[in-house]
Design a protein around this motif. Structure first.
Motif, PDB file in Angstrom:
ATOM      1  N   PHE A 176     -13.489   6.829  -4.329  1.00  0.00           N
ATOM      2  CA  PHE A 176     -12.548   6.127  -3.459  1.00  0.00           C
ATOM      3  C   PHE A 176     -13.239   5.030  -2.667  1.00  0.00           C
ATOM      4  CE2 PHE A 176     -10.115   5.571   0.481  1.00  0.00           C
ATOM      5  CZ  PHE A 176      -8.880   5.228  -0.056  1.00  0.00           C
ATOM      6  N   LEU A 177     -14.454   5.282  -2.211  1.00  0.00           N
ATOM      7  CA  LEU A 177     -15.180   4.258  -1.451  1.00  0.00           C
ATOM      8  C   LEU A 177     -15.338   2.990  -2.281  1.00  0.00           C
ATOM      9  CD1 LEU A 177     -17.922   6.454   0.243  1.00  0.00           C
ATOM     10  CD2 LEU A 177     -16.056   5.255   1.409  1.00  0.00           C
ATOM     11  N   LYS A 178     -15.639   3.151  -3.567  1.00  0.00           N
ATOM     12  CA  LYS A 178     -15.772   1.982  -4.455  1.00  0.00           C
ATOM     13  C   LYS A 178     -14.417   1.321  -4.688  1.00  0.00           C
ATOM     14  CE  LYS A 178     -17.772   4.494  -7.556  1.00  0.00           C
ATOM     15  NZ  LYS A 178     -18.344   4.934  -8.830  1.00  0.00           N
ATOM     16  N   LEU A 179     -13.409   2.127  -5.005  1.00  0.00           N
ATOM     17  CA  LEU A 179     -12.076   1.605  -5.295  1.00  0.00           C
ATOM     18  C   LEU A 179     -11.507   0.825  -4.112  1.00  0.00           C
ATOM     19  CD1 LEU A 179      -9.637   1.566  -7.259  1.00  0.00           C
ATOM     20  CD2 LEU A 179      -8.862   3.655  -6.136  1.00  0.00           C
ATOM     21  N   ALA A 180     -11.730   1.330  -2.905  1.00  0.00           N
ATOM     22  CA  ALA A 180     -11.186   0.704  -1.693  1.00  0.00           C
ATOM     23  C   ALA A 180     -12.014  -0.488  -1.217  1.00  0.00           C
ATOM     24  CB  ALA A 180     -11.092   1.741  -0.581  1.00  0.00           C
ATOM     25  N   GLY A 181     -13.159  -0.712  -1.861  1.00  0.00           N
ATOM     26  CA  GLY A 181     -14.013  -1.826  -1.454  1.00  0.00           C
ATOM     27  C   GLY A 181     -14.838  -1.520  -0.210  1.00  0.00           C
ATOM     28  N   LEU A 182     -14.966  -0.246   0.132  1.00  0.00           N
ATOM     29  CA  LEU A 182     -15.757   0.145   1.292  1.00  0.00           C
ATOM     30  C   LEU A 182     -17.224   0.324   0.918  1.00  0.00           C
ATOM     31  CD1 LEU A 182     -13.281   2.742   2.843  1.00  0.00           C
ATOM     32  CD2 LEU A 182     -13.691   0.397   3.604  1.00  0.00           C
ATOM     33  N   ALA A 183     -17.502   0.434  -0.388  1.00  0.00           N
ATOM     34  CA  ALA A 183     -18.868   0.516  -0.902  1.00  0.00           C
ATOM     35  C   ALA A 183     -18.977  -0.409  -2.105  1.00  0.00           C
ATOM     36  CB  ALA A 183     -19.209   1.947  -1.309  1.00  0.00           C
ATOM     37  N   GLU A 184     -20.147  -1.005  -2.277  1.00  0.00           N
ATOM     38  CA  GLU A 184     -20.350  -1.951  -3.380  1.00  0.00           C
ATOM     39  C   GLU A 184     -20.418  -1.258  -4.731  1.00  0.00           C
ATOM     40  OE1 GLU A 184     -23.882  -4.091  -2.340  1.00  0.00           O
ATOM     41  OE2 GLU A 184     -23.069  -4.650  -0.384  1.00  0.00           O
ATOM     42  N   ASP A 185     -21.043  -0.081  -4.752  1.00  0.00           N
ATOM     43  CA  ASP A 185     -21.197   0.668  -5.995  1.00  0.00           C
ATOM     44  C   ASP A 185     -21.470   2.129  -5.655  1.00  0.00           C
ATOM     45  OD1 ASP A 185     -23.920   0.800  -5.230  1.00  0.00           O
ATOM     46  OD2 ASP A 185     -24.418  -0.959  -6.424  1.00  0.00           O
ATOM     47  N   GLY A 186     -21.709   2.930  -6.682  1.00  0.00           N
ATOM     48  CA  GLY A 186     -21.935   4.351  -6.459  1.00  0.00           C
ATOM     49  C   GLY A 186     -23.152   4.653  -5.608  1.00  0.00           C
ATOM     50  N   SER A 187     -24.211   3.881  -5.799  1.00  0.00           N
ATOM     51  CA  SER A 187     -25.425   4.077  -5.017  1.00  0.00           C
ATOM     52  C   SER A 187     -25.188   3.775  -3.540  1.00  0.00           C
ATOM     53  CB  SER A 187     -26.542   3.180  -5.567  1.00  0.00           C
ATOM     54  OG  SER A 187     -27.695   3.294  -4.787  1.00  0.00           O
ATOM     55  N   HIS A 188     -24.443   2.706  -3.278  1.00  0.00           N
ATOM     56  CA  HIS A 188     -24.110   2.337  -1.902  1.00  0.00           C
ATOM     57  C   HIS A 188     -23.232   3.415  -1.264  1.00  0.00           C
ATOM     58  CE1 HIS A 188     -22.014  -0.535   1.087  1.00  0.00           C
ATOM     59  NE2 HIS A 188     -23.146  -0.129   1.603  1.00  0.00           N
ATOM     60  N   ALA A 189     -22.279   3.938  -2.029  1.00  0.00           N
ATOM     61  CA  ALA A 189     -21.406   5.013  -1.523  1.00  0.00           C
ATOM     62  C   ALA A 189     -22.244   6.231  -1.152  1.00  0.00           C
ATOM     63  CB  ALA A 189     -20.363   5.388  -2.578  1.00  0.00           C
ATOM     64  N   LYS A 190     -23.185   6.595  -2.026  1.00  0.00           N
ATOM     65  CA  LYS A 190     -24.057   7.737  -1.760  1.00  0.00           C
ATOM     66  C   LYS A 190     -24.863   7.516  -0.475  1.00  0.00           C
ATOM     67  CE  LYS A 190     -27.846  10.374  -3.756  1.00  0.00           C
ATOM     68  NZ  LYS A 190     -28.837  10.443  -4.825  1.00  0.00           N
ATOM     69  N   ASP A 191     -25.411   6.316  -0.321  1.00  0.00           N
ATOM     70  CA  ASP A 191     -26.201   5.996   0.882  1.00  0.00           C
ATOM     71  C   ASP A 191     -25.356   6.087   2.151  1.00  0.00           C
ATOM     72  OD1 ASP A 191     -28.386   5.570  -0.760  1.00  0.00           O
ATOM     73  OD2 ASP A 191     -28.235   3.379  -0.685  1.00  0.00           O
ATOM     74  N   LEU A 192     -24.130   5.561   2.103  1.00  0.00           N
ATOM     75  CA  LEU A 192     -23.241   5.611   3.268  1.00  0.00           C
ATOM     76  C   LEU A 192     -22.931   7.047   3.664  1.00  0.00           C
ATOM     77  CD1 LEU A 192     -20.694   2.789   2.336  1.00  0.00           C
ATOM     78  CD2 LEU A 192     -22.324   2.742   4.245  1.00  0.00           C
TER      79      LEU A 192
END
Length: 73
Positions: free
Chosen positions: A18-34
């Protein structure tokens, strides 16, 4: 603060996706870091599980940006 509505076809979606889909994260790695940095809240509570299942109506926030999961009509 405005909340962006993001629709999906299924009943649920994992937080990392969802973070990627919503544009809150750039990619999976960024989502994991957040998530690991405890920068993500779901319904105003810090969430540290990338695989957390989100349902319609859940509100996810990162750095002041918010997105609500809604049903695809």
């Amino acid at each position: 603060m405005s909340i962006r509505e993001v629709s999906i076809r299924d009943d649920s979606i994992r937080l990392g996706q969802f973070l990627k889909l919503a544009g809150l994260a750039e990619d999976g790695s960024h989502a994991k870091d957040l998530i690991e940095a405890q920068d993500v809240t779901v319904n105003d509570e810090v969430e540290v599980r990338r695989g957390r299942q989100l349902r319609h109506g859940d509100v996810v926030a990162v750095d002041g940006e918010q997105a609500r999961l809604v049903a695809n009509r």
